[in-house]
Design an enzyme around this catalytic site. Structure first.
Site, PDB file in Angstrom:
ATOM      1  N   TYR A 123       7.738  23.075  69.534  1.00 12.32           N
ATOM      2  CA  TYR A 123       7.581  22.746  70.955  1.00 12.32           C
ATOM      3  C   TYR A 123       6.176  22.247  71.272  1.00 12.32           C
ATOM      4  O   TYR A 123       5.998  21.342  72.077  1.00 12.32           O
ATOM      5  CB  TYR A 123       7.954  23.955  71.834  1.00 12.32           C
ATOM      6  CG  TYR A 123       9.445  24.062  71.971  1.00 12.32           C
ATOM      7  CD1 TYR A 123      10.162  23.099  72.692  1.00 12.32           C
ATOM      8  CD2 TYR A 123      10.174  25.056  71.338  1.00 12.32           C
ATOM      9  CE1 TYR A 123      11.549  23.150  72.791  1.00 12.32           C
ATOM     10  CE2 TYR A 123      11.550  25.110  71.423  1.00 12.32           C
ATOM     11  CZ  TYR A 123      12.229  24.163  72.154  1.00 12.32           C
ATOM     12  OH  TYR A 123      13.589  24.196  72.246  1.00 12.32           O
ATOM     13  N   GLU A 216      26.295  39.010  52.537  1.00  8.93           N
ATOM     14  CA  GLU A 216      26.165  37.619  52.996  1.00  8.93           C
ATOM     15  C   GLU A 216      26.321  37.510  54.508  1.00  8.93           C
ATOM     16  O   GLU A 216      25.527  36.860  55.179  1.00  8.93           O
ATOM     17  CB  GLU A 216      27.215  36.741  52.297  1.00  8.93           C
ATOM     18  CG  GLU A 216      27.231  35.295  52.832  1.00  8.93           C
ATOM     19  CD  GLU A 216      28.387  34.461  52.298  1.00  8.93           C
ATOM     20  OE1 GLU A 216      29.053  34.888  51.333  1.00  8.93           O
ATOM     21  OE2 GLU A 216      28.624  33.379  52.857  1.00  8.93           O
ATOM     22  N   ASP A 269      31.241  35.882  49.878  1.00  8.72           N
ATOM     23  CA  ASP A 269      32.566  35.253  49.830  1.00  8.72           C
ATOM     24  C   ASP A 269      32.808  34.667  48.436  1.00  8.72           C
ATOM     25  O   ASP A 269      31.859  34.283  47.737  1.00  8.72           O
ATOM     26  CB  ASP A 269      32.640  34.101  50.849  1.00  8.72           C
ATOM     27  CG  ASP A 269      32.805  34.605  52.274  1.00  8.72           C
ATOM     28  OD1 ASP A 269      33.142  35.791  52.445  1.00  8.72           O
ATOM     29  OD2 ASP A 269      32.595  33.790  53.204  1.00  8.72           O
TER      30      ASP A 269
END
Lengths: 382, 361
Positions: A123, A216, A269
């Site tokens: 920013y 995860e 996964d």
């Protein structure tokens, strides 16, 4: 003999590693001042020029693997291939200017002995130089450019990683001059890992856990923390909500140094991205540039794995997407991938399917904890 | 020689392609001109006028024309044309136009055209120098009047930017050492009013004041219909040489589009560098920076440092741009030793948006 010439067969120190030093603010300022003086010397020399910036190449082609000689620890790092940022190439001129603008900002931050996050820096730069900065990604990449130009860590530049990581379980943490925090009492939201590496470095930690478990997914982490799985399996749970940031890796690395007897296991996964996340915890990533090698840990793959598919219903297997295959290809091409992980990956690609950890809920919510306990007891991890 | 017949053209600025094959010019001028008016004209092989005019007191070339109508128009155009020829500013050449009308016995019109006497160069002055001074005078005159000087447009010729170029072919059995000379004069404030396409140039855009981009293509240079391949080639070479000459003599104008783009980044870069230097709390570092920039500490105020750095950056960009065509010098690295020791060094481009992250990210 020929093998000895391959980079992977060399010892760590022989491999021309390019790394980022951890420096004090005044040391970094001195490097920036030298950069500025060199620039001006060349600009005002009898044969004036605008000097190019030599950056360590962050492409996969410059990725090397370091294997521990006596331990299982491996990491990836960047070798000495360079690329340049030049003002004189019209399509690269902005990238060149961005490097100097970020250096200017860092110089000022370091002068004030303050720290900023990448977001804050974005920013600030957006307000200051909107022509040159339009996305967070540009800022992040430019920071890595500066890291590889000055060869100092991002944290040394005064930039804190905003961390997504949280930790829960059998871990007592004490920040300097603060009360001890019991991470088993933080509920499902866990203890938020600070982006301030200096603070993490000074954390005093104690544990009676026997395992460190990387999770995860945030949702799975919350479920395990809420179910207080660490009471059945004496463990510390940690998640980065996906791919790990530097701070989460830093804390995990510190835990592994402080508690070297605790095995680190990952619950991800059964898909290429899951393995890629595990590998990033384990070895680091090219995206972390010159700091990738620093926080490698010996992470084992607990689940899901190919032989776990019998535990989940057929319907929860989903076909692999093109993106999955891309990730699989990238992983396969890496020499660092160990053989058993490579076999699992090959099985995924061969079956054309993927499975999520949530599929284990098929047999009830508490099934996940039981599944983990069973595998740990059987030492069924690779 | 060809002078574009753009009578509507603002003559503040003009590019003339001068073919320095004087002999052929002299014998063909009238013929070319008359052909433009669709008139019949046959020229007998004329005696060599060039040497004759200089070396003897004989008259030069005589051209006799027979036409049947619009003599007034023809006379005014011929006048105008010869006046334009004076731009060549060839010393010791005079042109006398005498017209006698057979249908009006006793009528006689005479006009003598003399080269610009206000600034006579020595006889040894080269053709291209003559053309240069002639063109300058011409440009300073207003419109197509050829006689009146315009004081409102230019008070002096100082604002004119002049470049000259030359290209020669080597003498061989095919050609006889042809030479092309080109003079280019431009004035920036009227760039947009010029019909550049008449000269094979395309005006890309004008950026702010005093800065402009000229895009031009070799293929559309004013080559004329009668030029051989060799002549066309020489004209291209000479025009290029003249433009390069212009660039060298007048830094900051005629920058390539590429250099203009790079220059546009100079203020941003200079601002950051200056701000970095001035924010430092280390007087030794600052002192060294100022001394490298050639600034005295007492001079440092406000934007001095930024302006100084910006000027130096722009000057390097312009210098590099003038080097175009030649081999560019090797650009030094910010940290030199680092890369020289590097056996694996690859000069790989690292362009915008090309960062390659592995899927582990």
């Amino acid at each position: 003999m020929e093998d000895l010439c391959k980079p992977s067969m060399k010892f760590f120190t022989d491999q021309e590693i390019c790394y980022a030093d951890i420096l004090t603010p005044s040391e970094v300022r001195a490097r920036i001042e030298v950069a500025m003086l060199n620039f001006l010397k060349i600009l005002t020399s009898p044969d004036p020029a605008i000097s190019d910036l030599p950056l360590v190449n962050r492409k996969t082609s410059n990725r090397r693997v370091s294997r521990g000689v006596l331990t299982d620890d491996s990491s990836i790092f960047l070798s000495r291939s360079f690329c340049t940022r030049s003002l004189m190439r019209a399509n690269a001129a902005k990238a060149f200017i961005r490097v100097w603008k970020v250096m200017e900002m860092c110089f000022k931050i370091l002068l004030q002995e303050k720290r900023t996050t990448q977001r804050e820096l974005f920013y600030k730069l957006l307000c200051d130089s909107p022509d040159y900065f339009s996305s967070q990604l540009q800022v992040n990449r430019t920071i890595q450019d500066v890291v590889s130009l000055l060869r100092c860590s991002r944290y040394s530049l005064g930039i804190m990683a905003s961390s997504r990581g949280i930790v829960a379980g059998r871990l007592l943490l004490q920040e300097p001059d603060k009360e001890v925090v019991d991470c088993s009492e933080c509920g499902s939201s866990g203890y938020a890992i600070s982006g301030d590496l200096n603070l993490l470095d000074r954390l005093v930690m104690k544990t009676d856990a026997r395992y460190i478990i990387i999770v995860e997914k945030h949702a799975i982490f919350q479920r395990l923390a809420e179910d207080r799985v660490f009471n059945q399996i004496p463990s510390i749970l940690i998640t980065a909500k996906g791919y790990p940031d530097i701070a989460t890796r830093f804390l995990l690395h510190r835990m592994s140094q402080n508690f070297p007897e605790l095995p680190i296991m990952a619950l991800v996964d059964w898909n290429p991205a899951g393995l890629a996340i595990l590998c990033t915890f384990k070895f680091g990533s090219i995206g972390m540039g010159l700091e990738a090698y620093r926080y490698s840990c010996n992470v084992k793959w607990l689940g899901l794995r190919g032989h776990d598919l019998q535990l989940i219903p057929e319907e929860s297997l989903v076909p692999l997407k093109p993106r999955d295959l891309q990730i699989a290809e990238s992983l396969m091409s890496s020499e660092i991938l160990q053989e058993k992980h490579r076999e699992e990956l090959a099985l995924m690609v061969q079956s054309g399917k993927r499975a999520e950890i949530e599929a284990l809920y098929f047999h009830g919510y508490d099934n996940l904890g039981k599944y983990m306990a069973k595998k740990i007891v059987q030492a069924n991890y690779i | 020689m060809e002078v574009s017949s753009a009578s509507n053209l603002c003559l503040h600025s003009l590019i003339l392609v001068l073919e320095a094959a004087w002999r052929s010019f002299r014998t063909s001028t009238a013929a070319v001109f008359l052909r433009n008016f669709g008139m019949e004209c046959s020229l007998s092989k004329l005696p060599n006028p060039y040497s004759a005019a200089f070396q003897s007191q004989e008259r030069g070339t005589e051209v006799c024309l027979s036409i049947s109508e619009s003599i007034d128009v023809l006379v005014s155009e011929i006048n105008h044309f010869f006046q334009k020829m004076l731009i060549l500013n060839v010393p010791n050449i005079a042109i006398e136009l005498v017209i006698e009308r057979e249908d009006i016995p006793g009528s006689r019109y005479e006009n003598v055209f003399l080269a610009n006497r206000s600034n006579p160069g020595p006889l040894s002055t080269s053709n291209v120098e003559c053309l240069k001074s002639g063109l300058k005078d011409y440009v300073l005159k207003h419109g197509n009047s050829l006689t009146q000087k315009c004081n409102t447009c230019f008070a002096t010729s100082k604002h004119l930017k002049v470049g000259t170029g030359m290209a020669c072919s080597t003498e061989s059995h095919k050609s006889s050492g042809l030479m092309m000379e080109v003079v280019i004069i431009i004035t920036l404030n009227v760039l947009s009013t010029i019909e550049w396409q008449n000269y094979g140039l395309t005006l890309g855009k004008i950026v702010d004041q005093g800065e402009c981009v000229l895009e031009w293509e070799h293929s559309t240079l004013p080559l004329g219909r009668h030029k051989t391949q060799l002549e066309q080639h020489l004209i291209k070479k000479a025009v290029k040489a003249a433009l390069n000459n212009l660039k060298e003599k007048h830094p900051g104008i005629l920058l390539s589009a590429h250099a203009v783009k790079i220059c546009s980044h100079a203020p941003g870069l200079a601002r950051s560098l200056a701000s970095l230097i001035l924010s430092s709390n280390d007087p030794d570092f600052q002192g060294e920076c100022f001394s490298l920039l050639g600034l005295q500490s007492r001079e440092i105020r406000g934007d001095t440092v930024e302006d100084c750095i910006q000027a130096k950056i722009i000057s390097v960009i312009e210098m590099n741009d003038r080097k175009s065509g030649q081999r560019k010098t090797v650009v030094p690295f910010l940290f030199e030793d680092d890369c020289h020791q590097d056996s694996n060094y690859q000069d790989k481009e690292y362009e915008e948006g090309e960062d390659e992250f592995s899927y582990w990210d």
